[in-house]
Design an enzyme around this catalytic site. Structure first.
Site, PDB file in Angstrom:
ATOM      1  N   ASP A  50       0.644  -1.126  -0.122  1.00 47.52           N
ATOM      2  CA  ASP A  50      -0.115  -0.045   0.027  1.00 47.52           C
ATOM      3  C   ASP A  50       0.839   1.084  -0.023  1.00 47.52           C
ATOM      4  O   ASP A  50       1.673   1.145   1.148  1.00 47.52           O
ATOM      5  CB  ASP A  50      -0.776  -0.097   1.200  1.00 47.52           C
ATOM      6  N   LEU A  51       0.724   2.204  -0.978  1.00 45.64           N
ATOM      7  CA  LEU A  51       1.749   3.348  -1.038  1.00 45.64           C
ATOM      8  C   LEU A  51       1.423   4.060   0.220  1.00 45.64           C
ATOM      9  O   LEU A  51       2.455   4.875   0.783  1.00 45.64           O
ATOM     10  CB  LEU A  51       1.174   4.246  -1.894  1.00 45.64           C
ATOM     11  N   LEU A  70       2.620   4.937 -11.457  1.00 44.50           N
ATOM     12  CA  LEU A  70       1.074   5.060 -11.725  1.00 44.50           C
ATOM     13  C   LEU A  70      -0.090   4.506 -10.798  1.00 44.50           C
ATOM     14  O   LEU A  70      -1.052   4.693 -11.104  1.00 44.50           O
ATOM     15  CB  LEU A  70       1.057   3.978 -12.942  1.00 44.50           C
ATOM     16  N   GLY A  71       0.562   4.211  -9.393  1.00 39.56           N
ATOM     17  CA  GLY A  71      -0.298   3.655  -8.628  1.00 39.56           C
ATOM     18  C   GLY A  71      -1.094   4.959  -7.929  1.00 39.56           C
ATOM     19  O   GLY A  71      -0.842   5.939  -7.910  1.00 39.56           O
ATOM     20  N   GLY A  72      -2.228   4.431  -7.223  1.00 35.18           N
ATOM     21  CA  GLY A  72      -3.230   5.136  -6.749  1.00 35.18           C
ATOM     22  C   GLY A  72      -4.617   5.120  -7.355  1.00 35.18           C
ATOM     23  O   GLY A  72      -4.978   4.477  -8.135  1.00 35.18           O
ATOM     24  N   ASN A 111      -5.617  14.878 -17.091  1.00 32.24           N
ATOM     25  CA  ASN A 111      -6.122  15.904 -17.453  1.00 32.24           C
ATOM     26  C   ASN A 111      -7.180  16.584 -16.341  1.00 32.24           C
ATOM     27  O   ASN A 111      -7.613  17.656 -16.844  1.00 32.24           O
ATOM     28  CB  ASN A 111      -6.975  15.646 -18.722  1.00 32.24           C
ATOM     29  N   TYR A 135     -10.187  14.130  -7.143  1.00 34.46           N
ATOM     30  CA  TYR A 135      -9.066  13.232  -7.755  1.00 34.46           C
ATOM     31  C   TYR A 135      -8.068  14.132  -8.617  1.00 34.46           C
ATOM     32  O   TYR A 135      -6.945  14.126  -8.279  1.00 34.46           O
ATOM     33  CB  TYR A 135      -9.833  12.388  -8.936  1.00 34.46           C
ATOM     34  N   ARG A 173     -15.790  13.052 -26.665  1.00 32.53           N
ATOM     35  CA  ARG A 173     -14.559  13.941 -26.186  1.00 32.53           C
ATOM     36  C   ARG A 173     -12.962  13.223 -26.121  1.00 32.53           C
ATOM     37  O   ARG A 173     -12.193  13.821 -26.428  1.00 32.53           O
ATOM     38  CB  ARG A 173     -15.183  13.596 -24.427  1.00 32.53           C
TER      39      ARG A 173
END
Ligand code: NAI
Ligand code: 15L
Length: 266
Positions: A50-51, A70-72, A111, A135, A173
């Site tokens: 777990d980060l 890239l984690g999370g 983005n 987020y 989109r």
């Protein structure tokens, strides 16, 4: 080539794509995720962590010379989840990187740090943030952490604001925001290949006809995305009803994320 690249979030969609980087960006990969990875190639190291667990993050960074982060939490979720994975986790990762002497990090930003710009606007990497939820705010925080670690400690980070990285665009989109998987991989190649990186903002977007984001400030990176979402334009027109012009999906760069409520744990 790097000696050992740590890939966080290695059980996720982009993480799995990135397994292909063994022998390409680094001699050895170390794959880590909170979800166990059971199907990695036999020679590849895997770590369940777990980060948000500081000692575990410190241990998994030891012996690596670069990080693909890239984690999370990758969508709009209750703040306590985002706090653990994306804020505390990010702190733990950069602190471990500093102590280990890691020189370069690829940071998967999003983005959604600029979700509240109109789709008619064209942005450079310098545009002020307009995040579209917790987020997006967590990615703004991550970018700020990267900038601080660059100026204070000289750790280089590619701040990559990924658009929509999927095998193909799913809606109107995404004809603007699409990042083709092979363009993502070639971007990772360039980030770890250039002799000097610094801490640039890079838009993670393919060579789409109607993209909103301008990468001219990072041409020196030598990244030339090859795919263009135009190849899917007819398919999207035939299969996905266009949103009304005043609908969030047609108005805001962040699309549906702008419609997300503030989520609470039940
Ligand atoms: P994903 O959700 O498939 O993968 C994220 C991985 O992180 C998962 O495997 C999950 O188990 C892991 N994770 C979550 N919480 C964790 C924790 N506390 N400790 C350790 N691992 C944890 O996401 P995807 O699509 O692979 O995206 C990768 C990164 O790129 C994410 O940071 C996401 O925010 C970012 N991104 C992705 C975009 C896309 O289009 N795929 C667009 C913009 C940004
Ligand atoms: C993101 O940041 C998400 O991680 C991804 O799942 C997509 O929803 C993407 O943005 C997007 O905006 O399409």
């Amino acid at each position: 080539m790097r000696k050992r690249l740590l890939i966080t979030g290695a059980a996720g969609a982009l993480g799995r794509l990135s397994w292909a980087l063994e022998g390409r960006v680094a001699a050895q990969l170390r794959l880590t995720d909170i979800t166990p990875i059971k199907d990695a190639p036999r020679q590849t190291e895997t770590v369940v962590c777990d980060l948000a667990y500081e000692a575990g993050v410190s241990a998994m960074v030891t012996g690596c010379d670069a990080i693909l982060h890239l984690g999370g939490v990758s969508t709009e979720q209750p703040f306590p989840d985002i706090l653990q994975a994306n804020l505390i986790g990010l702190h733990n990762l950069y602190e471990a990187a500093r102590i280990e002497g890691i020189s370069r990090i690829f940071l998967a930003s999003s983005n959604h740090v600029v979700g509240y710009y109109e789709q008619t606007e064209h942005l450079s990497g310098n545009a002020p943030h307009k995040p579209d939820g917790w987020y997006g705010i967590s990615k703004s925080y991550a970018e700020a952490v990267a900038v601080m670690y660059w100026h204070k400690f000289g750790i280089e980070t590619a701040i990559v604001r990924i658009g929509s990285c999927f095998p193909e665009p799913k809606d109107h989109r995404m004809l603007a925001s699409w990042l083709a998987p092979e363009d993502y991989l070639s971007l990772v190649d360039r980030v770890f290949a250039v002799p000097r990186l610094g801490c640039p903002v890079i838009w993670g977007v393919s060579d789409n006809d109607n993209r909103w984001w301008d990468n001219s400030a990072v041409e020196w990176l030598g990244w030339r995305p090859k795919r263009n979402s135009a190849e899917f334009a007819d398919k999207i027109a035939a299969t996905v009803p266009p949103p009304a012009p005043d609908h969030a999906m047609a108005r805001w760069q962040g699309g549906a994320f702008t419609l997300e409520p503030v989520k609470k744990h039940k």
